[in-house]
Scaffold this motif. Structure first.
Motif, short mmCIF file in Angstrom:
data_model
loop_
_atom_site.label_atom_id
_atom_site.label_comp_id
_atom_site.label_asym_id
_atom_site.label_seq_id
_atom_site.Cartn_x
_atom_site.Cartn_y
_atom_site.Cartn_z
N UNK A 110 0.83 -1.19 0.00
CA UNK A 110 0.00 0.00 0.00
C UNK A 110 0.87 1.25 0.00
N UNK A 111 0.20 2.39 0.04
CA UNK A 111 0.91 3.67 -0.05
C UNK A 111 1.38 4.16 1.31
N UNK A 112 0.90 3.55 2.38
CA UNK A 112 1.33 3.93 3.72
C UNK A 112 0.40 4.92 4.38
N UNK A 113 0.34 4.86 5.70
CA UNK A 113 -0.43 5.82 6.48
C UNK A 113 0.41 6.23 7.69
N UNK A 114 0.45 7.52 7.95
CA UNK A 114 1.29 8.06 9.01
C UNK A 114 0.60 7.90 10.36
N UNK A 115 1.34 7.37 11.32
CA UNK A 115 0.89 7.32 12.71
C UNK A 115 1.89 8.12 13.53
#
Length: 119
Positions: A110-115
């Protein structure tokens, strides 16, 4: 066309919880082991959690054992990462990965999600 779409990232306070989701499109979901990786600034991308294609076996990085839980819903083509007791060191971009259990060259990201864990 193959797509993995992560959601659920954001800012959370230390000690808080967050759930990441990954929706997949374009392949036979139940043939793929699913994983969550994370990439923190200045570090390599590391495996966080993994679940086999039928959801019976999971593996976790030592740093998240007892705090994070990976799960999947093969009917909905979704994989989840429940994150509890979050700490600043959990701050990273989290990526969803799909890898075919028999033909591992079929490997998608996936494109990634910031945490971000911060007070």
């Amino acid at each position: 066309q193959v797509h993995l779409v992560e959601s659920g990232g954001g800012l959370v306070q230390p000690g808080g919880s967050q759930r990441l989701s990954c929706q997949v499109f374009g392949f036979i979901f139940s043939s793929y082991a699913m994983s969550w990786y994370r990439h923190a600034p200045g570090k390599e991308r590391d495996l966080v959690a993994q679940i086999n294609r039928i959801g019976t076996t999971t593996n976790y990085a030592d740093s998240v054992k007892g705090r994070f839980t990976i799960s999947r819903d093969n009917d909905k083509k979704m994989v989840y990462l429940q994150m509890n007791s979050l700490q600043p060191e959990d701050t990273a971009v989290y990526y969803c990965n799909a890898r075919h259990e028999i033909f591992p060259t079929f490997d998608y990201w996936g494109q990634g999600t910031q945490v971000t864990v911060s007070s």
